[in-house]
Design a protein around this motif. Structure first.
Motif, mmCIF file in Angstrom:
data_model
loop_
_atom_site.group_PDB
_atom_site.id
_atom_site.type_symbol
_atom_site.label_atom_id
_atom_site.label_comp_id
_atom_site.label_asym_id
_atom_site.label_seq_id
_atom_site.Cartn_x
_atom_site.Cartn_y
_atom_site.Cartn_z
ATOM 1 N N LYS A 35 0.829 -1.203 0.000
ATOM 2 C CA LYS A 35 0.000 0.000 0.000
ATOM 3 C C LYS A 35 0.866 1.256 0.000
ATOM 4 O O LYS A 35 1.994 1.246 0.504
ATOM 5 N N PRO A 36 0.365 2.348 -0.542
ATOM 6 C CA PRO A 36 1.128 3.603 -0.509
ATOM 7 C C PRO A 36 1.081 4.240 0.864
ATOM 8 O O PRO A 36 0.149 4.016 1.649
ATOM 9 N N ALA A 37 2.109 5.036 1.186
ATOM 10 C CA ALA A 37 2.074 5.839 2.410
ATOM 11 C C ALA A 37 0.933 6.840 2.299
ATOM 12 O O ALA A 37 0.490 7.186 1.210
ATOM 13 N N ARG A 38 0.447 7.310 3.431
ATOM 14 C CA ARG A 38 -0.722 8.199 3.421
ATOM 15 C C ARG A 38 -0.458 9.495 2.670
ATOM 16 O O ARG A 38 -1.373 10.088 2.097
ATOM 17 N N ALA A 39 0.819 9.952 2.661
ATOM 18 C CA ALA A 39 1.148 11.165 1.920
ATOM 19 C C ALA A 39 1.022 10.953 0.418
ATOM 20 O O ALA A 39 0.905 11.915 -0.341
ATOM 21 N N GLY A 40 1.050 9.700 -0.010
ATOM 22 C CA GLY A 40 0.902 9.396 -1.427
ATOM 23 C C GLY A 40 -0.542 9.243 -1.856
ATOM 24 O O GLY A 40 -0.810 8.913 -3.008
ATOM 25 N N THR A 41 -1.450 9.460 -0.943
ATOM 26 C CA THR A 41 -2.877 9.397 -1.236
ATOM 27 C C THR A 41 -3.521 10.715 -0.792
ATOM 28 O O THR A 41 -2.835 11.647 -0.397
ATOM 29 N N SER A 42 -4.808 10.779 -0.829
ATOM 30 C CA SER A 42 -5.527 11.970 -0.351
ATOM 31 C C SER A 42 -6.029 11.747 1.068
ATOM 32 O O SER A 42 -7.016 12.344 1.491
#
Length: 273
Positions: A35-42
């Motif tokens: 999964k992406p880090a939260r900074a890589g999502t909205s």
């Protein structure tokens, strides 16, 4: 610009920034997590971990290890308290009890659990200690909880030995011992009930339990550690040997304390007329 407007502006800026994905942070740093880090999502600003691992770290103090349950900790807590009661004459035992009592007194005023909103994490941690003092929780029970976690970590072949995990595990136990706030009151109601009775007395209750997670647990664990670290240094081996000998004799059950002990005795409320 007022302080309130400044805070609102800053809050809006952070929310706006959190909603803009930064594709430089495409992966969670936990090995094997796709999964992406939260900074890589909205979904946030965390540049290290995905939401699931960040939540796990906040709740348990470890990215992989879950919290110890009552079934694992209770034999250690019971043995630790029994050892403390048998060795109250020891200098470092008396020292730990005195330090814990001092921590109680330095915790500040008692704050009801339903009035914690808006307090900083450190203030919430001190409020938990104040609740322990308010409800006269024996300091030896808190010390026994720390010793129990130390021994559990020693016997766990897959233990997380980081200080944060140990502090959070102890803080979770102590936070539960502090419990919450419970109110019970009566009021007169003039509207008739289904049987046509009016006025009548209605009994209402309020039970609020603070959430056991996040920075509050870190602050609570950090506050407790200086009170017990010298006792751990000098006597943890002896406490562990006592527990092993006790297990060999089968002298324990699934309760955290011996018979006759409880962290916070429940007071029976009088029945309403």
């Amino acid at each position: 610009m007022s302080t309130r407007n400044t805070r609102q502006k800053r809050r809006d800026e952070v929310v706006s920034k959190a909603k803009q994905p930064n594709h430089m942070y495409g992966y969670c740093r936990v090995i094997g997590c796709g999964k992406p880090a939260r900074a890589g999502t909205s979904d946030g600003l965390d540049t290290k971990y995905c939401r699931a691992h960040a939540e796990h770290l906040q709740r348990h103090g470890s990215l992989h290890k879950g919290s110890y349950g009552a079934k694992e900790l209770n034999p250690y807590r019971q043995a630790a308290l029994a050892w403390l009661l048998d060795n109250e004459h020891e200098f470092w035992v008396k020292n730990a009890i005195q330090r814990m009592q001092g921590l109680y007194q330095q915790a500040g005023p008692h704050v009801e659990a339903f009035r914690l909103r808006g307090l900083r994490p450190k203030e919430r941690a001190m409020a938990a200690l104040a609740r322990l003092r308010k409800h006269e929780v024996d300091p030896r029970l808190v010390i026994a909880a720390w010793l129990a976690v130390e021994m559990t970590l020693r016997d766990d072949p897959q233990a997380d030995l980081k200080p944060e995990f140990k502090r959070v595990q102890v803080a979770k136990v102590v936070h539960r011992m502090a419990s919450g706030s419970h109110k019970r009151w009566e009021r007169e109601v003039h509207a008739p009930d289904r049987l046509g009775r009016s006025p009548r007395i209605v009994v209402e209750e309020l039970h609020v339990y603070p959430r056991s997670r996040g920075r509050v647990l870190r602050h609570l664990g950090e506050a407790l550690e200086p009170a017990v670290e010298l006792l751990v240094h000098h006597h943890l081996d002896a406490v562990h040997a006592f527990k092993v000998e006790r297990d060999a004799k089968g002298k324990y059950d699934d309760r955290p304390y011996p018979k006759g002990w409880s962290a916070r005795p429940r007071k029976r409320q009088p029945d309403s007329a």
